[in-house]
Design an enzyme around this catalytic site. Structure first.
Site, mmCIF file in Angstrom:
data_model
loop_
_atom_site.group_PDB
_atom_site.id
_atom_site.type_symbol
_atom_site.label_atom_id
_atom_site.label_comp_id
_atom_site.label_asym_id
_atom_site.label_seq_id
_atom_site.Cartn_x
_atom_site.Cartn_y
_atom_site.Cartn_z
ATOM 1 N N HIS A 24 -56.290 33.569 -25.505
ATOM 2 C CA HIS A 24 -55.659 34.072 -24.274
ATOM 3 C C HIS A 24 -56.041 33.259 -23.026
ATOM 4 O O HIS A 24 -56.553 33.762 -22.041
ATOM 5 C CB HIS A 24 -55.783 35.589 -24.082
ATOM 6 C CG HIS A 24 -57.167 36.195 -24.182
ATOM 7 N ND1 HIS A 24 -58.229 35.763 -23.456
ATOM 8 C CD2 HIS A 24 -57.612 37.227 -24.915
ATOM 9 C CE1 HIS A 24 -59.274 36.513 -23.743
ATOM 10 N NE2 HIS A 24 -58.930 37.400 -24.625
ATOM 11 N N HIS A 78 -65.329 47.400 -31.561
ATOM 12 C CA HIS A 78 -64.508 46.962 -30.416
ATOM 13 C C HIS A 78 -63.055 46.911 -30.889
ATOM 14 O O HIS A 78 -62.777 46.395 -31.980
ATOM 15 C CB HIS A 78 -65.003 45.581 -29.985
ATOM 16 C CG HIS A 78 -64.266 44.909 -28.886
ATOM 17 N ND1 HIS A 78 -63.645 45.587 -27.862
ATOM 18 C CD2 HIS A 78 -64.076 43.590 -28.624
ATOM 19 C CE1 HIS A 78 -63.092 44.713 -27.033
ATOM 20 N NE2 HIS A 78 -63.338 43.495 -27.472
ATOM 21 N N GLU A 80 -60.335 45.372 -29.496
ATOM 22 C CA GLU A 80 -59.475 44.210 -29.210
ATOM 23 C C GLU A 80 -58.944 43.629 -30.538
ATOM 24 O O GLU A 80 -59.669 43.547 -31.536
ATOM 25 C CB GLU A 80 -60.237 43.143 -28.401
ATOM 26 C CG GLU A 80 -59.285 42.103 -27.842
ATOM 27 C CD GLU A 80 -59.874 41.251 -26.713
ATOM 28 O OE1 GLU A 80 -61.083 41.317 -26.445
ATOM 29 O OE2 GLU A 80 -59.077 40.502 -26.086
ATOM 30 N N ASP A 82 -58.398 40.904 -31.992
ATOM 31 C CA ASP A 82 -59.026 39.850 -32.810
ATOM 32 C C ASP A 82 -60.024 40.456 -33.801
ATOM 33 O O ASP A 82 -60.373 39.811 -34.787
ATOM 34 C CB ASP A 82 -59.670 38.758 -31.954
ATOM 35 C CG ASP A 82 -60.607 39.274 -30.890
ATOM 36 O OD1 ASP A 82 -60.367 40.372 -30.357
ATOM 37 O OD2 ASP A 82 -61.588 38.587 -30.574
ATOM 38 N N HIS A 145 -66.935 43.867 -23.414
ATOM 39 C CA HIS A 145 -66.222 43.689 -22.166
ATOM 40 C C HIS A 145 -65.013 44.610 -22.026
ATOM 41 O O HIS A 145 -64.232 44.437 -21.093
ATOM 42 C CB HIS A 145 -65.776 42.214 -22.041
ATOM 43 C CG HIS A 145 -64.810 41.800 -23.104
ATOM 44 N ND1 HIS A 145 -63.599 41.250 -22.794
ATOM 45 C CD2 HIS A 145 -64.828 41.892 -24.443
ATOM 46 C CE1 HIS A 145 -62.938 40.990 -23.915
ATOM 47 N NE2 HIS A 145 -63.667 41.376 -24.915
ATOM 48 N N ASP A 164 -68.665 41.045 -29.758
ATOM 49 C CA ASP A 164 -68.390 39.886 -28.900
ATOM 50 C C ASP A 164 -69.667 39.289 -28.291
ATOM 51 O O ASP A 164 -69.747 38.076 -28.062
ATOM 52 C CB ASP A 164 -67.461 40.280 -27.753
ATOM 53 C CG ASP A 164 -65.991 40.260 -28.147
ATOM 54 O OD1 ASP A 164 -65.630 39.556 -29.100
ATOM 55 O OD2 ASP A 164 -65.199 40.950 -27.480
ATOM 56 N N TYR A 190 -68.531 30.411 -23.818
ATOM 57 C CA TYR A 190 -68.036 31.748 -24.159
ATOM 58 C C TYR A 190 -68.476 32.758 -23.100
ATOM 59 O O TYR A 190 -67.678 33.554 -22.601
ATOM 60 C CB TYR A 190 -68.603 32.109 -25.533
ATOM 61 C CG TYR A 190 -68.171 33.433 -26.103
ATOM 62 C CD1 TYR A 190 -67.131 33.506 -27.016
ATOM 63 C CD2 TYR A 190 -68.830 34.605 -25.769
ATOM 64 C CE1 TYR A 190 -66.753 34.719 -27.574
ATOM 65 C CE2 TYR A 190 -68.466 35.816 -26.310
ATOM 66 C CZ TYR A 190 -67.423 35.867 -27.212
ATOM 67 O OH TYR A 190 -67.057 37.075 -27.751
ATOM 68 N N HIS A 223 -68.005 36.513 -33.436
ATOM 69 C CA HIS A 223 -67.404 35.174 -33.318
ATOM 70 C C HIS A 223 -68.528 34.140 -33.482
ATOM 71 O O HIS A 223 -69.584 34.268 -32.861
ATOM 72 C CB HIS A 223 -66.774 34.940 -31.940
ATOM 73 C CG HIS A 223 -65.605 35.816 -31.636
ATOM 74 N ND1 HIS A 223 -64.414 35.738 -32.300
ATOM 75 C CD2 HIS A 223 -65.442 36.781 -30.700
ATOM 76 C CE1 HIS A 223 -63.553 36.618 -31.800
ATOM 77 N NE2 HIS A 223 -64.161 37.271 -30.833
HETATM 78 FE FE1 FEO Z 1 -63.105 41.260 -27.032
HETATM 79 FE FE2 FEO Z 1 -63.504 39.128 -29.625
HETATM 80 O O1 FEO Z 1 -62.689 40.419 -28.624
#
Ligand code: FEO
Length: 396
Positions: A24, A78, A80, A82, A145, A164, A190, A223
């Protein structure tokens, strides 16, 4: 497929996205990973899942360890996408699983997915689930976040599954941070591009984790690479440093240029910074990755932004960058705007306004009509000395 066991009975079952080049808007030239973990005990938990499109890779890795139908808990640290994009297929494969999320997470999940038939249980900080010998302990980390975020801690393994937090966007065949060169730099990119706006909360969360007395000898984010041994204190110390706004004697110059005048000013300012004893990095905004520049700004004391005037305002590249920077809310920076103009100015005033809204302490500005002469370039260098003085005063 070989199992990747990171602790006794804890396995990495994530997916590697070798070709992701944009997360993004954040450039990811090295790709990324979506890390998920199976914790296998009397009961089986899957902690986090992977982006939609990567379910088959996740399933293959899970099947090397257990039948997906035997998963008892799916932990959603989380929401989100991903980390949850493959949830519908995970729940099809693990129909008896109870999903675990924070209250906010449970509110958000139906906005993304048809949750009919999903057994969702909410948890808050301090809640635990026993898997047998191992315990899953949850710590809410709201706004790190998203409102829904939490982390999962396994005290018996001293293992923090941090989602994250402490991640990096990098695709590698290796799994551990100490196996990958320059990994702290990846973590800094990051942090700067995703977590910098939340720095005050990160400071508090690190304090909270300290007060809770969590003993951690491995941090497995969702990640990138896993931190172990001395890497754990390396990344925790780096987060303490970044979240506190600690900075180096460095100035970052970003600019765009039409016929080279603003560029001449940028280079004169850069030499002035060097002569004043600071380090400097210079970036043309149409030739540089914004995410790389933001990483440099994270640890710099000074930010200087230049643009020629076009249509009474700044270049769109400069405007876009300043919008991105403002959202990331860098703390404790000093700076100024510079630029050239033809018959009417506008860019420098507009940049100054944006820097002030971002919270940068603006010490001055400089504009030059058409092409900078020797005196103009000397004035640029002099202003560089002034901003270095201001940055040094701010330190005291
Ligand atoms: Fe906030 Fe890796 O997603």
């Amino acid at each position: 497929m070989n199992k990747v066991e990171i602790k006794d009975g804890v396995y990495w079952v994530g997916a590697i996205d070798w070709n992701l080049r944009d997360f993004h808007g954040y450039a990811t030239p090295g790709g990324t990973t979506y890390n998920a973990y199976i914790v296998k005990d009397s009961k089986v938990a899957l902690v986090d899942t992977v982006k939609a499109g990567f379910f088959d890779e996740l399933r293959s890795r899970v099947e090397a360890i257990t039948d997906p139908g035997d998963i008892d808990y799916v932990i959603v640290n989380h929401v989100e996408p991903d980390h949850t994009g493959s949830l519908p297929r995970v729940m099809d494969a693990a129909p008896n699983a109870t999903m675990i999320a924070t209250e906010k997470g449970a509110e958000e999940l139906p906005m993304y997915y048809d949750c009919d038939g999903w057994n969702i249980r909410t948890v808050k900080t301090g809640d635990t689930i026993s898997l047998g010998e191992k315990t899953l302990s949850f710590v809410e980390t709201p706004m790190l976040h998203w409102p829904d975020n939490m982390v999962t801690y396994i005290p018996e393994d001293r293992l923090l599954l941090s989602n994250d937090a402490f991640g990096q966007h990098i695709a590698e065949s290796k799994r551990y941070a100490d196996e990958v060169p320059e990994i702290l730099d990846e973590a800094a990119i990051y942090y700067a591009n995703i977590l910098m706006p939340f720095s005050p909360l990160i400071t508090k969360t690190l304090q909270k984790i300290g007060e809770m007395g969590l003993e951690i000898d491995m941090i497995a984010p969702s990640h990138g690479m896993i931190w172990r041994d001395s890497g754990v204190s390396d990344i925790l110390n780096a987060y303490r440093r970044w979240s506190s706004g600690e900075s180096n004697d460095t100035a970052i110059i970003v600019y765009d240029t039409m016929w080279g005048s603003t560029e001449k000013m940028a280079l004169a300012i850069a030499q002035g910074i060097i002569d004043a004893g600071f380090e400097v990095k210079v970036y043309h905004l149409r030739k540089s990755e914004w995410s790389t520049i933001i990483r440099e700004i994270l640890e710099a004391k000074i930010i200087l932004v230049g643009s020629p005037t076009i249509n009474n305002g700044m270049f769109p590249s400069v405007g876009g960058f300043l919008t991105y920077l403002r959202g990331l809310r860098p703390k404790g920076k000093v700076g100024f705007a510079f630029g050239s103009y033809g018959w009417a100015g506008g860019a420098v005033k507009a940049i100054t306004g944006e820097l002030e809204k971002t919270g940068v302490r603006v010490v001055d500005s400089i504009s030059v009509k058409f092409v900078p002469g020797v005196d103009d370039l000397a004035a640029c260098a002099k202003l560089a000395g002034k901003v270095v003085d201001a940055a040094e005063m701010q330190e005291r």
